[in-house]
Design a protein around this motif. Structure first.
Motif, short mmCIF file in Angstrom:
data_model
loop_
_atom_site.label_atom_id
_atom_site.label_comp_id
_atom_site.label_asym_id
_atom_site.label_seq_id
_atom_site.Cartn_x
_atom_site.Cartn_y
_atom_site.Cartn_z
N LEU A 41 0.83 -1.20 0.00
CA LEU A 41 0.00 0.00 0.00
C LEU A 41 0.87 1.26 0.00
CD1 LEU A 41 -2.78 -1.05 2.55
CD2 LEU A 41 -2.96 -0.94 0.05
N ARG A 42 1.97 1.22 0.74
CA ARG A 42 2.89 2.36 0.75
C ARG A 42 3.63 2.47 -0.58
NH1 ARG A 42 4.06 4.22 6.11
NH2 ARG A 42 2.76 3.09 7.61
N TRP A 43 4.03 1.32 -1.12
CA TRP A 43 4.75 1.28 -2.39
C TRP A 43 3.88 1.82 -3.52
CZ3 TRP A 43 8.97 1.15 -5.08
CH2 TRP A 43 9.03 0.56 -6.34
N ALA A 44 2.61 1.55 -3.50
CA ALA A 44 1.70 1.97 -4.58
C ALA A 44 1.61 3.49 -4.69
CB ALA A 44 0.31 1.37 -4.36
N GLU A 45 1.98 4.21 -3.63
CA GLU A 45 1.93 5.67 -3.64
C GLU A 45 3.25 6.31 -4.06
OE1 GLU A 45 -0.90 7.30 -3.07
OE2 GLU A 45 -1.86 5.33 -2.85
N VAL A 46 4.28 5.48 -4.30
CA VAL A 46 5.61 6.00 -4.61
C VAL A 46 5.74 6.35 -6.09
CG1 VAL A 46 8.07 5.37 -4.69
CG2 VAL A 46 6.69 4.75 -2.70
N GLU A 47 6.38 7.46 -6.37
CA GLU A 47 6.70 7.82 -7.75
C GLU A 47 7.93 7.03 -8.18
OE1 GLU A 47 6.98 8.74 -11.31
OE2 GLU A 47 5.28 9.63 -10.21
N LEU A 48 7.77 6.13 -9.13
CA LEU A 48 8.82 5.18 -9.47
C LEU A 48 10.05 5.85 -10.07
CD1 LEU A 48 6.80 2.15 -10.90
CD2 LEU A 48 7.70 2.51 -8.60
N SER A 49 9.87 6.99 -10.71
CA SER A 49 11.02 7.66 -11.31
C SER A 49 12.02 8.12 -10.25
CB SER A 49 10.56 8.86 -12.15
OG SER A 49 9.91 9.82 -11.32
N ALA A 50 11.57 8.22 -9.00
CA ALA A 50 12.45 8.65 -7.92
C ALA A 50 13.17 7.48 -7.24
CB ALA A 50 11.65 9.43 -6.87
N VAL A 51 12.86 6.25 -7.66
CA VAL A 51 13.44 5.06 -7.05
C VAL A 51 14.59 4.55 -7.91
CG1 VAL A 51 13.02 2.69 -6.29
CG2 VAL A 51 11.24 4.44 -6.00
N ARG A 52 15.80 4.60 -7.38
CA ARG A 52 16.97 4.16 -8.14
C ARG A 52 17.17 2.65 -8.09
NH1 ARG A 52 22.06 7.57 -6.33
NH2 ARG A 52 21.23 7.00 -4.28
N ASP A 53 16.86 2.05 -6.95
CA ASP A 53 17.06 0.61 -6.76
C ASP A 53 15.82 0.04 -6.06
OD1 ASP A 53 17.78 -1.96 -5.90
OD2 ASP A 53 19.86 -1.41 -5.52
N THR A 54 14.96 -0.59 -6.84
CA THR A 54 13.69 -1.09 -6.31
C THR A 54 13.91 -2.13 -5.21
OG1 THR A 54 12.60 -0.70 -8.43
CG2 THR A 54 11.51 -2.22 -6.90
N LYS A 55 14.85 -3.02 -5.42
CA LYS A 55 15.11 -4.08 -4.43
C LYS A 55 15.51 -3.48 -3.10
CE LYS A 55 18.46 -7.80 -3.56
NZ LYS A 55 19.61 -8.54 -4.15
#
Length: 308
Positions: A41-55
């Motif tokens: 639920l928290r992840w679904a609100e994240v802007e993916l372009s700001a995530v460098r390393d998903t793992k």
């Protein structure tokens, strides 16, 4: 704007790894499922372009949620009736192929991890089992990288001084020994049982006060344990519609006891040097509820980041 499908795809790809992290921190499959749900639920609100390393990012989210659960347990654990054991995890036999993973989810290791502080446990799991760097772990536990390094050193020393595993688990060999164990217990063969039990074998039964269990929930010594097992098996076989199946829990051989379709108990056996050194009997129905499905665990995964 990212689509919900992309969030779901990345999370699903890493789910076995994330579940394993949560389970090793908590020792509970049920709570780990809840942690993953809250983390998604928290992840679904994240802007993916700001995530460098998903793992790394998701491992930190899951760890923070697991630590929140672990810290809130203190009062409930103080009120728990009798010995507490981790919630057993039903695994495929090939889970033991990864030696580090197999040891890290073993019942003995999970019990040992209970002796660490929540922060030490999370740091040990993330660094020693999953190979995350100290600076990655720092964000998950709210400490500096240097503080994490000290926590890792202290936790590693504590665990290494107390664990008693000797080499990789031989699944075929322990399966054969488990067959002999069941046959000896079922036929009342005390000598046969004594040949399989270490002289100082420990037997722990966790009922949580919610199910009938043997009178002594903690027992030590081959003779006492053997007599208890023969008596217990006689009582089980007198009950109607019972069956016993050999399964695989927490990288160790285990025995599942059913009455009809209801799972009544699971016994996890820990071997060392061809002898049973620990027996863990789980009777608490709350801890058996999630045992109906074989789990997939992992300690490695490629980070599923979108490539431009």
């Amino acid at each position: 704007m990212n689509s919900p499908d992309e969030h779901a795809e990345r999370f699903t790809l890493l789910r076995p790894l994330l579940f394993t992290i949560a389970y090793e921190i908590l020792g509970s499959a049920t709570e780990s499922d809840d942690v993953l749900q809250e983390s998604y639920l928290r992840w679904a609100e994240v802007e993916l372009s700001a995530v460098r390393d998903t793992k790394s990012y998701l491992a930190q989210v899951v760890t923070r949620q697991a630590l929140n659960v672990l810290r809130s347990r203190t009062r409930r654990r103080e009120e728990y009736v009798g010995p507490w054991l981790p919630e057993p995890l039903l695994l495929a036999p090939d889970a033991a192929a990864d030696v580090v993973l197999a040891e890290s989810v073993s019942m003995g290791m999970l019990i040992l991890l209970e002796t660490l502080t929540p922060e030490e446990r999370a740091v040990f799991v993330l660094h020693e089992v999953f190979g995350f760097e100290h600076d990655e772990i720092a964000g998950a536990v709210g400490k500096s990288a240097s503080a994490v390094r000290q926590l890792a050193y202290r936790a590693r020393g504590h665990v290494h001084a107390r664990r008693n595993r000797f080499g990789p688990v031989d699944t075929a060999r322990t399966g054969e020994l488990t067959d002999r164990f069941l046959n000896a217990a079922a036929t009342g063969d005390l000598d046969g049982l004594l040949s399989l039990l270490a002289p100082d074998v420990h037997w722990t039964t966790d009922s949580g006060g919610k199910a009938f269990a043997v009178r002594e929930l903690l027992m030590t010594g081959a003779t006492r344990v053997a007599v208890m097992l023969v008596t217990l098996m006689k009582a089980i076989h007198r009950l109607p519609d019972t069956r016993i199946e050999q399964v695989h829990c927490n990288s160790d051989p285990a025995v599942a006891i059913y009455r009809g379709e209801r799972l009544e108990a699971v016994v996890v056996l820990e071997f060392a040097g061809g002898k049973i050194v620990n027996g863990y009997g789980i009777r608490n129905p709350d801890k058996l509820a999630a045992l109906g499905v074989t789990r997939v665990i992992s300690r490695t995964a490629e980070s599923p980041d979108a490539r431009g």
